[in-house]
Scaffold this motif. Structure first.
Motif, PDB file in Angstrom:
ATOM      1  N   PHE A  68      32.328  11.043  10.148  1.00 46.52           N
ATOM      2  CA  PHE A  68      32.496  12.326   9.472  1.00 46.52           C
ATOM      3  C   PHE A  68      31.497  12.449   8.327  1.00 46.52           C
ATOM      4  O   PHE A  68      30.987  11.456   7.807  1.00 46.52           O
ATOM      5  N   GLY A  69      31.214  13.679   7.951  1.00 44.95           N
ATOM      6  CA  GLY A  69      30.383  13.939   6.788  1.00 44.95           C
ATOM      7  C   GLY A  69      31.241  13.975   5.532  1.00 44.95           C
ATOM      8  O   GLY A  69      32.338  14.545   5.532  1.00 44.95           O
ATOM      9  N   VAL A  70      30.748  13.365   4.477  1.00 50.56           N
ATOM     10  CA  VAL A  70      31.521  13.280   3.238  1.00 50.56           C
ATOM     11  C   VAL A  70      31.786  14.666   2.664  1.00 50.56           C
ATOM     12  O   VAL A  70      32.899  14.959   2.196  1.00 50.56           O
ATOM     13  N   ARG A 124      36.613   4.985  -1.106  1.00 48.76           N
ATOM     14  CA  ARG A 124      36.874   4.658  -2.512  1.00 48.76           C
ATOM     15  C   ARG A 124      35.744   5.185  -3.389  1.00 48.76           C
ATOM     16  O   ARG A 124      35.992   5.837  -4.418  1.00 48.76           O
ATOM     17  N   THR A 125      34.502   4.932  -2.995  1.00 49.31           N
ATOM     18  CA  THR A 125      33.358   5.326  -3.809  1.00 49.31           C
ATOM     19  C   THR A 125      33.294   6.842  -3.973  1.00 49.31           C
ATOM     20  O   THR A 125      33.124   7.360  -5.089  1.00 49.31           O
ATOM     21  N   THR A 126      33.447   7.568  -2.862  1.00 55.28           N
ATOM     22  CA  THR A 126      33.294   9.027  -2.931  1.00 55.28           C
ATOM     23  C   THR A 126      34.496   9.695  -3.577  1.00 55.28           C
ATOM     24  O   THR A 126      34.339  10.683  -4.305  1.00 55.28           O
ATOM     25  N   ALA A 133      34.382  -1.068   5.688  1.00 49.65           N
ATOM     26  CA  ALA A 133      33.276  -0.174   5.322  1.00 49.65           C
ATOM     27  C   ALA A 133      33.780   1.239   5.064  1.00 49.65           C
ATOM     28  O   ALA A 133      33.303   1.918   4.141  1.00 49.65           O
ATOM     29  N   ILE A 134      34.747   1.703   5.868  1.00 52.57           N
ATOM     30  CA  ILE A 134      35.318   3.030   5.663  1.00 52.57           C
ATOM     31  C   ILE A 134      36.084   3.082   4.349  1.00 52.57           C
ATOM     32  O   ILE A 134      35.973   4.047   3.578  1.00 52.57           O
ATOM     33  N   PHE A 186      39.494  10.978  -8.283  1.00 52.63           N
ATOM     34  CA  PHE A 186      40.729  10.369  -7.808  1.00 52.63           C
ATOM     35  C   PHE A 186      40.864   8.930  -8.300  1.00 52.63           C
ATOM     36  O   PHE A 186      39.873   8.226  -8.507  1.00 52.63           O
ATOM     37  N   GLU A 187      42.097   8.489  -8.427  1.00 49.32           N
ATOM     38  CA  GLU A 187      42.411   7.068  -8.433  1.00 49.32           C
ATOM     39  C   GLU A 187      42.671   6.684  -6.977  1.00 49.32           C
ATOM     40  O   GLU A 187      43.300   7.435  -6.244  1.00 49.32           O
TER      41      GLU A 187
END
Length: 236
Positions: free
Chosen positions: A108-110, A23-25, A17-18, A31-32
């Motif tokens: 953590f907050g994104v 990856r999504t954010t 999940a992390i 980023f790659e």
């Protein structure tokens, strides 16, 4: 115009999940992203991919992230951020002493994470979204984002290895880098004793960039110590 270099982030975390969240954010930020779910897989990817940013969990199933950070730090200076549920001060200090640039506690907050990433990138002379990082070395202009070199306004063709060596020196302009540091950063951890590579490629760079390669003013060798790139050399 050349396409700006896309930064590669290596995410090393055993929680799916992390990894998916990161990856999504991170991809949304430009980023790659490459993922590893274990310390062993992370070490393999770190050694074989030229990552610009490392996000490392400490509680990996097959090893401790602190040991992995120490391993990565033997051959690259790229930013490393720890993402961990460990909250005790000694654990944070150990990770930072091992070579991490920052420590972010889970959950953590994104937004905060991305702010810390931007700070770490700036400290290492990196940037996102095509922001130009341009350096001047006498008649030579180096654009680290566009991966271009001009001499007296004319494009200079560099091989991939010449560019990597020049980029490492330029990002550490004014700083003395040992042969071991340069070999590991440019060629990888398996080449740390092959100093003849450096001598060959430094000679090639001087031929292409120095006004007088026999009397270098910008790409300097300090005998017995290492190499240094000067952007503003003293008057002769």
């Amino acid at each position: 115009m050349a396409k700006p270099h896309t930064l590669l982030a290596l995410v090393i975390d055993d929680e799916a999940a992390i990894r998916e969240l990161l990856r999504t954010t991170l991809e949304a930020e430009g980023f790659e992203v490459v993922e590893a779910r274990s310390a062993r897989e992370g070490a393999t990817l770190a050694a074989n991919r030229k990552a610009d940013l490392f996000l490392v969990d400490l509680g990996l199933g097959d090893g401790d992230g602190v040991d992995l950070i120490r391993q990565i730090r033997t051959w690259t200076r790229r930013p490393i951020l720890v993402l961990s549920a460990r909250t005790q001060e000694p654990q944070k200090v150990e990770a930072l002493d091992a070579g991490a640039d920052d420590y972010v506690t889970k959950p953590f907050g994104v937004s905060e994470l991305h702010a810390r990433i931007r700070v770490a990138l700036r400290h290492h002379g990196l940037s996102l979204h095509g922001q130009t990082s341009q350096l001047t070395m006498g008649p030579v202009q180096i654009d680290l984002d566009q991966r271009t070199v001009l001499r007296d306004g004319e494009a200079v063709r560099l091989t991939a290895t010449e560019w990597r060596l020049l980029a490492v020196l330029a990002k550490n302009a004014g700083r003395l880098l040992t042969p071991r540091q340069l070999l590991r950063e440019v060629w990888g951890p398996g080449h740390s004793e092959q100093g003849h590579y450096l001598r060959i490629y430094m000679r090639q760079l001087r031929q292409k960039l120095e006004p007088d390669p026999a009397q270098p003013r910008y790409l300097l060798t300090e005998t017995g110590a290492g190499y240094r790139l000067l952007l503003d050399p003293p008057a002769s």
